[in-house]
Design a protein around this motif. Structure first.
Motif, PDB file in Angstrom:
ATOM      1  N   GLU A   1      -2.576  -1.116  -6.891  1.00 10.42           N
ATOM      2  CA  GLU A   1      -3.164  -1.311  -5.798  1.00 10.42           C
ATOM      3  C   GLU A   1      -4.573   0.262  -6.155  1.00 10.42           C
ATOM      4  O   GLU A   1      -4.302   0.771  -6.639  1.00 10.42           O
ATOM      5  CB  GLU A   1      -2.878  -0.102  -4.939  1.00 10.42           C
ATOM      6  CG  GLU A   1      -1.244  -1.355  -4.924  1.00 10.42           C
ATOM      7  CD  GLU A   1      -0.098  -0.854  -3.719  1.00 10.42           C
ATOM      8  OE1 GLU A   1      -0.937   0.694  -2.743  1.00 10.42           O
ATOM      9  OE2 GLU A   1       0.740  -1.365  -3.553  1.00 10.42           O
ATOM     10  N   ILE A   2      -6.074  -0.643  -6.000  1.00  8.97           N
ATOM     11  CA  ILE A   2      -6.638   0.567  -5.235  1.00  8.97           C
ATOM     12  C   ILE A   2      -5.922   2.180  -4.871  1.00  8.97           C
ATOM     13  O   ILE A   2      -5.512   2.290  -4.057  1.00  8.97           O
ATOM     14  CB  ILE A   2      -7.718   0.704  -4.330  1.00  8.97           C
ATOM     15  CG1 ILE A   2      -8.180  -0.626  -4.938  1.00  8.97           C
ATOM     16  CG2 ILE A   2      -8.778   0.892  -4.343  1.00  8.97           C
ATOM     17  CD1 ILE A   2      -9.886  -2.146  -4.310  1.00  8.97           C
ATOM     18  N   GLY A   3      -6.536   2.746  -5.443  1.00  5.76           N
ATOM     19  CA  GLY A   3      -6.047   4.643  -5.939  1.00  5.76           C
ATOM     20  C   GLY A   3      -4.412   4.492  -5.503  1.00  5.76           C
ATOM     21  O   GLY A   3      -4.054   5.832  -5.805  1.00  5.76           O
ATOM     22  N   LYS A   4      -3.678   3.636  -6.465  1.00  9.07           N
ATOM     23  CA  LYS A   4      -2.725   4.620  -6.788  1.00  9.07           C
ATOM     24  C   LYS A   4      -1.964   4.122  -9.131  1.00  9.07           C
ATOM     25  O   LYS A   4      -1.282   4.643  -9.025  1.00  9.07           O
ATOM     26  CB  LYS A   4      -1.549   3.089  -6.512  1.00  9.07           C
ATOM     27  CG  LYS A   4      -1.748   3.133  -5.030  1.00  9.07           C
ATOM     28  CD  LYS A   4      -1.200   4.456  -4.254  1.00  9.07           C
ATOM     29  CE  LYS A   4      -0.897   4.206  -2.960  1.00  9.07           C
ATOM     30  NZ  LYS A   4      -0.013   3.489  -2.472  1.00  9.07           N
ATOM     31  N   GLY A   5      -3.817   4.634  -9.169  1.00 13.10           N
ATOM     32  CA  GLY A   5      -3.667   4.848 -10.327  1.00 13.10           C
ATOM     33  C   GLY A   5      -2.812   6.060 -11.027  1.00 13.10           C
ATOM     34  O   GLY A   5      -2.257   5.534 -11.700  1.00 13.10           O
TER      35      GLY A   5
ATOM     36  N   THR B   1      -7.951   5.158  -9.778  1.00 15.41           N
ATOM     37  CA  THR B   1      -7.132   3.883  -9.773  1.00 15.41           C
ATOM     38  C   THR B   1      -7.217   3.335 -11.879  1.00 15.41           C
ATOM     39  O   THR B   1      -7.615   3.375 -12.260  1.00 15.41           O
ATOM     40  CB  THR B   1      -7.947   2.656  -8.991  1.00 15.41           C
ATOM     41  OG1 THR B   1      -8.280   3.226  -7.721  1.00 15.41           O
ATOM     42  CG2 THR B   1      -7.738   1.416  -9.724  1.00 15.41           C
TER      43      THR B   1
ATOM     44  N   LYS C   1     -10.959   6.955  -5.402  1.00 16.51           N
ATOM     45  CA  LYS C   1      -9.948   6.024  -5.545  1.00 16.51           C
ATOM     46  C   LYS C   1      -9.595   6.567  -6.861  1.00 16.51           C
ATOM     47  O   LYS C   1      -9.792   5.025  -7.716  1.00 16.51           O
ATOM     48  CB  LYS C   1      -9.701   4.854  -4.767  1.00 16.51           C
ATOM     49  CG  LYS C   1     -10.787   4.954  -3.272  1.00 16.51           C
ATOM     50  CD  LYS C   1     -11.116   4.240  -2.707  1.00 16.51           C
ATOM     51  CE  LYS C   1     -11.001   3.833  -1.181  1.00 16.51           C
ATOM     52  NZ  LYS C   1     -13.340   4.156  -1.747  1.00 16.51           N
TER      53      LYS C   1
ATOM     54  N   LYS D   1     -11.930   6.777 -11.123  1.00 13.31           N
ATOM     55  CA  LYS D   1     -11.552   6.393 -10.044  1.00 13.31           C
ATOM     56  C   LYS D   1     -13.019   5.554  -9.078  1.00 13.31           C
ATOM     57  O   LYS D   1     -14.631   5.574  -9.082  1.00 13.31           O
ATOM     58  CB  LYS D   1     -12.730   8.170  -9.487  1.00 13.31           C
ATOM     59  CG  LYS D   1     -11.955   8.955  -9.976  1.00 13.31           C
ATOM     60  CD  LYS D   1     -11.850  10.573  -9.985  1.00 13.31           C
ATOM     61  CE  LYS D   1     -10.528  11.156 -10.256  1.00 13.31           C
ATOM     62  NZ  LYS D   1     -10.963  12.819  -9.283  1.00 13.31           N
ATOM     63  N   ILE D   2     -12.800   4.482  -8.239  1.00 13.34           N
ATOM     64  CA  ILE D   2     -13.404   3.967  -7.616  1.00 13.34           C
ATOM     65  C   ILE D   2     -13.976   4.356  -6.717  1.00 13.34           C
ATOM     66  O   ILE D   2     -13.727   5.171  -6.167  1.00 13.34           O
ATOM     67  CB  ILE D   2     -12.615   2.515  -6.722  1.00 13.34           C
ATOM     68  CG1 ILE D   2     -11.766   1.712  -7.772  1.00 13.34           C
ATOM     69  CG2 ILE D   2     -13.724   2.046  -5.583  1.00 13.34           C
ATOM     70  CD1 ILE D   2     -11.353   1.051  -7.086  1.00 13.34           C
TER      71      ILE D   2
ATOM     72  N   TYR E   1      -8.325   4.751 -16.765  1.00 14.82           N
ATOM     73  CA  TYR E   1      -8.089   4.501 -15.373  1.00 14.82           C
ATOM     74  C   TYR E   1      -9.701   5.417 -14.949  1.00 14.82           C
ATOM     75  O   TYR E   1     -10.361   5.814 -15.677  1.00 14.82           O
ATOM     76  CB  TYR E   1      -7.398   6.393 -15.781  1.00 14.82           C
ATOM     77  CG  TYR E   1      -5.950   6.123 -16.038  1.00 14.82           C
ATOM     78  CD1 TYR E   1      -5.010   5.711 -14.564  1.00 14.82           C
ATOM     79  CD2 TYR E   1      -4.918   5.038 -17.227  1.00 14.82           C
ATOM     80  CE1 TYR E   1      -3.681   4.587 -15.087  1.00 14.82           C
ATOM     81  CE2 TYR E   1      -3.985   4.901 -17.109  1.00 14.82           C
ATOM     82  CZ  TYR E   1      -2.985   4.622 -15.858  1.00 14.82           C
ATOM     83  OH  TYR E   1      -1.877   3.640 -16.363  1.00 14.82           O
TER      84      TYR E   1
ATOM     85  N   GLN F   1      -7.943  -5.489 -11.752  1.00 13.37           N
ATOM     86  CA  GLN F   1      -7.441  -4.101 -11.613  1.00 13.37           C
ATOM     87  C   GLN F   1      -6.147  -3.951 -11.192  1.00 13.37           C
ATOM     88  O   GLN F   1      -5.221  -4.914 -11.061  1.00 13.37           O
ATOM     89  CB  GLN F   1      -7.989  -4.413  -9.831  1.00 13.37           C
ATOM     90  CG  GLN F   1      -7.281  -2.904  -8.463  1.00 13.37           C
ATOM     91  CD  GLN F   1      -7.918  -3.788  -7.749  1.00 13.37           C
ATOM     92  OE1 GLN F   1      -8.105  -3.195  -6.874  1.00 13.37           O
ATOM     93  NE2 GLN F   1      -6.424  -3.335  -7.054  1.00 13.37           N
TER      94      GLN F   1
ATOM     95  N   TYR G   1     -16.146  -5.116 -11.010  1.00 13.81           N
ATOM     96  CA  TYR G   1     -16.286  -3.232 -11.397  1.00 13.81           C
ATOM     97  C   TYR G   1     -16.555  -2.755 -12.257  1.00 13.81           C
ATOM     98  O   TYR G   1     -16.487  -3.287 -13.832  1.00 13.81           O
ATOM     99  CB  TYR G   1     -15.059  -2.584 -11.350  1.00 13.81           C
ATOM    100  CG  TYR G   1     -14.052  -3.083  -9.730  1.00 13.81           C
ATOM    101  CD1 TYR G   1     -14.058  -1.673  -8.817  1.00 13.81           C
ATOM    102  CD2 TYR G   1     -13.195  -3.724  -9.724  1.00 13.81           C
ATOM    103  CE1 TYR G   1     -13.822  -1.845  -7.299  1.00 13.81           C
ATOM    104  CE2 TYR G   1     -12.285  -3.742  -8.362  1.00 13.81           C
ATOM    105  CZ  TYR G   1     -12.814  -2.988  -7.496  1.00 13.81           C
ATOM    106  OH  TYR G   1     -12.050  -3.253  -5.932  1.00 13.81           O
TER     107      TYR G   1
END
Length: 584
Positions: free
Chosen positions: A246-250, A201, A199, A194-195, A192, A243, A171
């Motif tokens: 989970e993706i989007g669960k930061g 993360t 998202k 945002k993907i 932290y 990572q 990433y």
């Protein structure tokens, strides 16, 4: 979780004094840990405070490694990953003792809390094996990079971006983080981003990653010995295996870590406030005016007593909450690979208590250091006296780990949400209270009566606020903040009283006399302030005859016979002066 009290449930029923944990319940191991942590701070940190404040090269790492050798960095880390796991009371004790260490408390707190707990709770086995041993030993320094220049309390509006490389191996992170503790020497950053810009993360970023740099040291009011810089990420390649969760669960990682961070900051505040009182009592005993020690003057006695009472209340709250957290940990199955996430979920149950502890303790600390300066007079304004540094250092506590304003909004909003889910009987308790109110309400007798009055005052104000605003209540922050104060004071009063009652049952009234006096002085000195704050809430909600009726109801709930709090405070001040420090 069966049989354990739900977070916030103290407002809706009685608590048995025997069911709470207090400092008087320390085991031999707890006392040993206290001596070890306090000895480390007194012998190795406070003796080198000038060098620490001057940012002597290599000193922070030296102190972190010394703390690591004593097991003070690995209390929340499993032995498999280099830690020396302890119960939540032990980690609270360490945090309290570190509170005396000034800016090093921030460094070590960043190391053992927000800088490592995301990996402890949400990391994979491989991530834990790679990063946690170095953090536990102090050989690696951890840091937590959440805050951004344009996103302080609103963490979810972060602009730092993460984009997956074309080969899918990395990433690529770009952005800036601000006010990052331990940044100058950070080896491991929890970042932290945002993907793809949306998202949110968490990532583990190595401090020596190409493209990662730090800005200049912030010129701070206090905690000068800790490093605080901005962290700049310019095309930083982070392996996909770094990572975190989970993706989007930061946000799940961030908010769960903050719960524990807030609680530990409250424990820091206990130790720091005790230090302020110790310095103030010693000075008041030594300083003579008009031929007598100033400790003999009534207004100085009042300050010493009020400092001690607030410390007693916050200490009682903190260790009561520590007991709740430890009981929760013992009730959970923490043997699986997801044990950290299970623990985080368990701690989340007491998010409301963590916020109450953070707000109350940091503001009580602010009071203690402010009055400490006042007791020192002109000398308190001089950098030659330690109280001057404590005053400056303490100010950040109300901003760290979510400002106290943010934490105040959390308290009533969390109660509302849990009530809506059926977890707490908020509406039922309000209705039951209304049905009990009559013209012949009894006068509240003793501290037990005041504790119940405090809960009732909160419930009637909360009930009327929900009737007025419904789901829109969170938007009315002035009212929400005052409701939070009422709930928080009820928790403080009850915690102080329960601790005294538990001690009296075990040791007898005579042995517990000072604790009971502290609880009485605090409660009788607080209940009137709660009534005034509740009146402001009611006046904001209604007017005319409806307001008159509401005020009559409030007065019925809070009828009590005042006690001579002047005499109670004199008794407390005498004990503090004789001991030359906080004593219960």
């Amino acid at each position: 979780m069966s049989g354990l009290p739900k977070g916030g449930s103290f407002l809706f029923g009685d608590t048995n004094p025997q069911d709470i944990f207090t400092p008087e319940d320390f085991s031999m191991e707890h006392n040993m840990i206290y001596r070890t942590a306090a000895g480390f701070v007194n012998d190795q940190v406070l003796t080198r405070m000038d060098d620490l404040e001057a940012k002597q090269e290599g000193l922070i790492r030296e102190l972190l490694e010394a703390a690591g050798e004593l097991g003070l960095n690995g209390a929340d880390i499993a032995e498999e990953y280099g830690g020396l796991p302890m119960d939540k009371i032990s980690t609270t004790i360490i945090a309290e003792c570190m509170g005396r260490s000034g800016s090093f408390a921030m460094t070590q707190g960043g190391q053992t809390g927000i800088g490592s707990m995301p990996i402890v709770m949400f990391g994979t086995h491989e991530q834990k094996m790679k990063y946690l041993p170095g953090i536990a030993s102090g050989e690696k320094v951890g840091a937590y990079a959440l805050t951004e220049p344009g996103a302080g309390s609103d963490a979810m509006s972060a602009k730092t971006r993460a984009v997956l490389s074309e080969d899918g191996k990395y990433y690529i992170l770009n952005g800036t983080k601000q006010f990052i503790t331990n940044s100058a020497m950070g080896d491991i950053f929890i970042v932290y981003a945002k993907i793809d810009g949306d998202k949110f993360t968490a990532f583990i970023v190595d401090g020596d990653s190409p493209g990662l740099s730090t800005g200049a040291e912030e010129k701070k009011m206090g905690i000068k010995g800790s490093s605080t810089r901005s962290v700049i990420l310019e095309d930083v390649k982070v392996p996909v295996e770094n990572q975190l969760f989970e993706i989007g669960k930061g946000h799940v990682v961030a908010f769960n870590i903050l719960n524990l961070g807030r609680y530990k900051l409250a424990a820091n505040s206990v130790g720091n406030a005790k230090f302020a009182l110790e310095l103030s009592a010693a000075y008041a005993n030594e300083r003579k005016q008009f031929g007598v020690p100033i400790a003999s003057f009534g207004l100085i006695k009042e300050k010493l007593a009020e400092m001690a009472m607030k410390i007693y209340a916050m200490e009682s709250m903190v260790y009561r909450t520590g007991g709740l957290l430890e009981n929760m940990m013992e009730s959970l199955d923490l043997t699986g690979e997801d044990s950290g996430q299970v623990a985080a979920k368990g701690i989340e149950e007491y998010a409301l208590e963590c916020s109450m502890n953070k707000v109350f303790a940091t503001e009580a600390l602010g009071y203690a250091v402010d009055e400490g300066v006042q007791i020192h007079g002109g000398y308190g304004f001089s950098a030659e006296y330690t109280i001057e540094r404590l005053y400056r250092d303490a100010r950040i506590y109300r901003i760290f780990e979510g400002t106290n304003e943010i934490n105040r909004t959390i308290i009533p909003v969390t109660l509302m949400r849990r009530a809506a889910k059926g977890d707490l009987p908020l509406q039922e308790a309000v209705q039951e209270l209304k049905s009990k109110i009559s013209a012949d309400n009894p006068v509240r007798e003793g501290v037990a009566g005041l504790v119940q009055a405090a809960k009732d005052i909160f419930l009637i104000a909360m009930g009327m606020s929900m009737e007025k605003y419904g789901k829109e209540l969170p938007k009315h922050q002035e009212v929400v903040g005052k409701l939070a104060n009422l709930a928080m004071q009820a928790f403080a009063m009850e915690s102080a009283w329960l601790r005294g009652e538990k001690a009296a049952a075990k040791q007898g009234q005579s042995a517990a006399k000072l604790k009971l006096t502290m609880a009485a002085a605090y409660s009788y000195g607080t209940i009137g302030k709660m009534v005034c704050e509740a009146k402001e809430i009611l006046a904001a909600l209604t007017e005319g005859e409806e307001l008159v009726n509401a005020l009559i109801t409030l007065e019925r709930l809070a009828m009590y016979t005042p006690q001579n709090t002047v005499a109670l405070r004199q008794e407390i001040a005498a004990a503090v002066s004789e001991a030359g420090k906080y004593v219960v």
